[in-house]
Design an enzyme around this catalytic site. Structure first.
Site, short mmCIF file in Angstrom:
data_model
loop_
_atom_site.label_atom_id
_atom_site.label_comp_id
_atom_site.label_asym_id
_atom_site.label_seq_id
_atom_site.Cartn_x
_atom_site.Cartn_y
_atom_site.Cartn_z
N GLY A 1 0.83 -1.20 0.00
CA GLY A 1 0.00 0.00 0.00
C GLY A 1 0.86 1.24 0.00
O GLY A 1 0.60 2.20 0.72
N TYR B 1 -14.04 -4.12 9.01
CA TYR B 1 -12.68 -3.59 8.94
C TYR B 1 -12.04 -3.59 10.32
O TYR B 1 -10.88 -3.98 10.48
CB TYR B 1 -12.72 -2.17 8.36
CG TYR B 1 -11.37 -1.52 8.21
CD1 TYR B 1 -10.42 -2.02 7.31
CD2 TYR B 1 -11.03 -0.40 8.96
CE1 TYR B 1 -9.18 -1.42 7.16
CE2 TYR B 1 -9.79 0.21 8.82
CZ TYR B 1 -8.87 -0.31 7.91
OH TYR B 1 -7.64 0.29 7.77
N ALA C 1 -10.91 -7.06 11.22
CA ALA C 1 -9.69 -7.43 10.51
C ALA C 1 -8.47 -6.74 11.11
O ALA C 1 -7.41 -7.35 11.28
CB ALA C 1 -9.82 -7.10 9.02
#
Length: 157
Positions: free
Chosen positions: A9, A139, A142
């Site tokens: 990323g 999210y 996770a």
């Protein structure tokens, strides 16, 4: 000492800022991102869809053969809004898979080289969303799991 770091990323946000900082400090940076067309990236930027396990493994294996990595920063994160009452279970599976599998896959590929050289660093970025943010259940789950992976890996390593 000049070191080589892989950052997932890496093309924007925290990943880009970290890439620029490490490069400015004299380190070699290899970034993974969906697009590699950015000619201003301060290192080697490689295009890969980290949700594609086979494609990711091919890229990681190639990079591991070309570079001696001293560290990895697992920065990539995939966010999908998921308010309670309408959490899609397939979306939950996707959030867990897409946010965790790239980190595990990246570390497992680069770890043997770091062990062989007797030095390495693994940095897993999570999010304050684990403390609670509306509509971010999947999210947050996770990213909380990422914290657990980090603590477990620290004990193992």
């Amino acid at each position: 000492m000049k070191r080589t770091f892989l950052i997932t990323g890496a093309s924007k946000g925290i990943g880009r800022a970290l890439s620029e900082r490490l490069a400015r400090d004299g380190h070699n940076v290899v970034g993974l991102a969906r697009s590699s067309g950015d000619t201003t990236f301060p290192g080697t930027l490689v295009s890969v869809d980290l949700t594609d396990r086979e494609g990711t493994q091919a890229v990681l294996s190639d990079l591991d053969a070309r570079f001696e990595f001293d560290g990895v920063v697992n920065n990539v994160g995939f966010v999908q809004l998921s308010p309670l009452g309408s959490i899609d279970l397939d979306g939950l599976d996707r959030a867990m898979r897409d946010n965790l599998a790239p980190a595990v896959q990246t570390v497992q590929t680069l770890l043997p080289g770091m062990r062989k050289r007797g030095w390495g660093r693994i940095v897993n970025l999570s999010s304050l969303v684990v403390l609670g943010v509306a509509q971010r259940s999947t999210y947050a789950a996770a990213k909380a799991a990422m914290i657990s992976l980090t603590r477990t890996w620290a004990l193992e390593l």
